[in-house]
Design a protein around this motif. Structure first.
Motif, mmCIF file in Angstrom:
data_model
loop_
_atom_site.group_PDB
_atom_site.id
_atom_site.type_symbol
_atom_site.label_atom_id
_atom_site.label_comp_id
_atom_site.label_asym_id
_atom_site.label_seq_id
_atom_site.Cartn_x
_atom_site.Cartn_y
_atom_site.Cartn_z
ATOM 1 N N GLN A 68 68.320 37.795 25.150
ATOM 2 C CA GLN A 68 67.420 38.869 24.731
ATOM 3 C C GLN A 68 66.011 38.327 24.877
ATOM 4 O OE1 GLN A 68 68.302 42.017 23.833
ATOM 5 N NE2 GLN A 68 70.467 41.528 24.093
ATOM 6 N N ILE A 69 65.109 39.151 25.399
ATOM 7 C CA ILE A 69 63.775 38.666 25.757
ATOM 8 C C ILE A 69 62.709 39.437 24.985
ATOM 9 C CG2 ILE A 69 62.192 38.258 27.686
ATOM 10 C CD1 ILE A 69 64.876 38.507 29.450
ATOM 11 N N PHE A 70 61.755 38.690 24.420
ATOM 12 C CA PHE A 70 60.655 39.250 23.651
ATOM 13 C C PHE A 70 59.346 38.653 24.146
ATOM 14 C CE2 PHE A 70 64.252 39.792 20.926
ATOM 15 C CZ PHE A 70 63.989 40.889 20.130
ATOM 16 N N ASN A 71 58.277 39.430 23.999
ATOM 17 C CA ASN A 71 56.922 38.927 24.177
ATOM 18 C C ASN A 71 56.329 38.908 22.779
ATOM 19 O OD1 ASN A 71 54.152 38.609 24.503
ATOM 20 N ND2 ASN A 71 54.145 39.637 26.484
ATOM 21 N N ASN A 72 56.237 37.730 22.179
ATOM 22 C CA ASN A 72 55.906 37.577 20.764
ATOM 23 C C ASN A 72 56.894 38.401 19.945
ATOM 24 O OD1 ASN A 72 53.821 35.693 20.941
ATOM 25 N ND2 ASN A 72 52.325 37.275 21.370
ATOM 26 N N GLU A 73 56.400 39.450 19.277
ATOM 27 C CA GLU A 73 57.268 40.281 18.446
ATOM 28 C C GLU A 73 57.767 41.515 19.197
ATOM 29 O OE1 GLU A 73 57.744 38.809 15.358
ATOM 30 O OE2 GLU A 73 56.360 37.339 16.214
ATOM 31 N N SER A 74 57.242 41.762 20.390
ATOM 32 C CA SER A 74 57.587 42.970 21.156
ATOM 33 C C SER A 74 58.848 42.745 21.983
ATOM 34 C CB SER A 74 56.446 43.359 22.089
ATOM 35 O OG SER A 74 55.284 43.630 21.368
ATOM 36 N N TYR A 75 59.787 43.650 21.837
ATOM 37 C CA TYR A 75 61.037 43.568 22.592
ATOM 38 C C TYR A 75 60.801 43.947 24.046
ATOM 39 C CZ TYR A 75 65.925 44.376 23.864
ATOM 40 O OH TYR A 75 67.150 44.323 24.464
ATOM 41 N N CYS A 76 61.228 43.094 24.961
ATOM 42 C CA CYS A 76 61.131 43.380 26.394
ATOM 43 C C CYS A 76 62.445 43.970 26.897
ATOM 44 C CB CYS A 76 60.808 42.111 27.168
ATOM 45 S SG CYS A 76 59.234 41.362 26.754
ATOM 46 N N ASP A 84 66.948 44.430 36.472
ATOM 47 C CA ASP A 84 66.359 45.591 37.148
ATOM 48 C C ASP A 84 64.889 45.347 37.480
ATOM 49 O OD1 ASP A 84 68.790 46.908 36.974
ATOM 50 O OD2 ASP A 84 68.209 48.111 35.222
ATOM 51 N N ALA A 85 64.149 44.776 36.528
ATOM 52 C CA ALA A 85 62.731 44.483 36.758
ATOM 53 C C ALA A 85 62.569 43.455 37.875
ATOM 54 C CB ALA A 85 62.090 43.981 35.471
ATOM 55 N N LYS A 86 63.458 42.481 37.901
ATOM 56 C CA LYS A 86 63.419 41.455 38.943
ATOM 57 C C LYS A 86 63.664 42.087 40.314
ATOM 58 C CE LYS A 86 66.628 38.040 39.744
ATOM 59 N NZ LYS A 86 67.472 36.895 39.418
ATOM 60 N N GLU A 87 64.627 42.967 40.404
ATOM 61 C CA GLU A 87 64.940 43.640 41.665
ATOM 62 C C GLU A 87 63.790 44.529 42.137
ATOM 63 O OE1 GLU A 87 67.867 43.434 43.706
ATOM 64 O OE2 GLU A 87 67.938 41.612 42.489
ATOM 65 N N ASP A 88 63.043 45.093 41.181
ATOM 66 C CA ASP A 88 61.919 45.982 41.504
ATOM 67 C C ASP A 88 60.601 45.232 41.652
ATOM 68 O OD1 ASP A 88 63.665 48.121 41.373
ATOM 69 O OD2 ASP A 88 63.123 48.645 39.310
ATOM 70 N N ASN A 89 60.648 43.885 41.621
ATOM 71 C CA ASN A 89 59.424 43.070 41.643
ATOM 72 C C ASN A 89 58.461 43.499 40.552
ATOM 73 O OD1 ASN A 89 60.065 41.380 43.852
ATOM 74 N ND2 ASN A 89 59.608 43.072 45.244
ATOM 75 N N ASP A 90 59.001 43.726 39.365
ATOM 76 C CA ASP A 90 58.213 44.246 38.252
ATOM 77 C C ASP A 90 58.393 43.396 36.991
ATOM 78 O OD1 ASP A 90 56.358 46.102 37.497
ATOM 79 O OD2 ASP A 90 57.815 47.619 36.902
ATOM 80 N N VAL A 91 58.662 42.104 37.164
ATOM 81 C CA VAL A 91 58.947 41.227 36.024
ATOM 82 C C VAL A 91 57.736 41.087 35.104
ATOM 83 C CG1 VAL A 91 59.555 38.871 35.336
ATOM 84 C CG2 VAL A 91 60.788 39.984 37.184
ATOM 85 N N TYR A 92 56.546 41.007 35.676
ATOM 86 C CA TYR A 92 55.359 40.837 34.831
ATOM 87 C C TYR A 92 55.153 42.046 33.923
ATOM 88 C CZ TYR A 92 54.307 36.687 37.513
ATOM 89 O OH TYR A 92 54.382 35.441 38.089
ATOM 90 N N THR A 93 55.352 43.231 34.448
ATOM 91 C CA THR A 93 55.244 44.437 33.628
ATOM 92 C C THR A 93 56.327 44.428 32.560
ATOM 93 O OG1 THR A 93 54.349 45.663 35.494
ATOM 94 C CG2 THR A 93 55.242 46.960 33.677
ATOM 95 N N GLY A 96 55.345 42.277 29.863
ATOM 96 C CA GLY A 96 54.070 42.625 29.238
ATOM 97 C C GLY A 96 52.971 41.638 29.584
ATOM 98 N N LEU A 97 53.057 41.067 30.782
ATOM 99 C CA LEU A 97 52.083 40.079 31.240
ATOM 100 C C LEU A 97 51.318 40.617 32.446
ATOM 101 C CD1 LEU A 97 54.357 36.885 31.236
ATOM 102 C CD2 LEU A 97 52.692 37.542 29.493
#
Length: 147
Positions: A68-76, A84-93, A96-97
């Motif tokens: 499970q992946i979080f950016n600080n307290e925000s659930y990613c 899915d984000a990796k396949e769409d080249n959208d990992v940074y979004t 939340g980076l």
């Protein structure tokens, strides 16, 4: 911002181990700083993860599985949304980076803005034409002059 990856270091599931390795390996390859938080050996980590995964994202049994992946307290998201984000080249979004200079998403956004700027600068009569279209236009002009 700290990316937190909740995982189980002593998981008996090969599928979970593979998913965890995929996430960690990808983050390392992108040189994204992250913290690994073990839910198998640390009850506080397990409880925090379970409490902070949104209800609509929990499986039917109510217990979210790692990673499970979080950016600080925000659930990613979980592995599936990460994949899915990796396949769409959208990992940074997804994380939340901001995308670094030269990344595919940033490059495509830059290319799109340049294309739009180029279109705005052109007049209707200033459209690019092929050589054949230019020759046809010249022939038509010559015929009009002859008439």
């Amino acid at each position: 911002m700290v990316i937190k990856v909740f995982l189980a270091t002593s998981s008996g599931s090969t599928a979970i181990k593979k998913k965890q390795q995929d996430v960690l390996g990808f983050l390392e390859a992108l040189k994204i700083d992250f913290a690994q938080l073990d839910i198998a050996c640390n009850e506080e980590n397990r409880m925090w993860m379970r409490e902070n995964v949104p209800e609509e994202k929990k499986p039917e049994n109510g217990i979210p599985l790692p990673p499970q992946i979080f950016n600080n307290e925000s659930y990613c998201g979980d592995y599936d949304t990460f994949f899915d984000a990796k396949e769409d080249n959208d990992v940074y979004t997804f994380l939340g980076l901001p995308a670094p200079p030269g990344s595919k998403k940033r490059r495509s956004a830059l290319e799109e803005s340049q294309e739009v700027e180029g279109e705005e600068e052109r007049d209707e009569g200033d459209q690019p034409v092929s050589e054949e279209e230019e020759e046809l236009r010249q022939l038509e002009e010559e015929q009009e002059e002859d008439e």
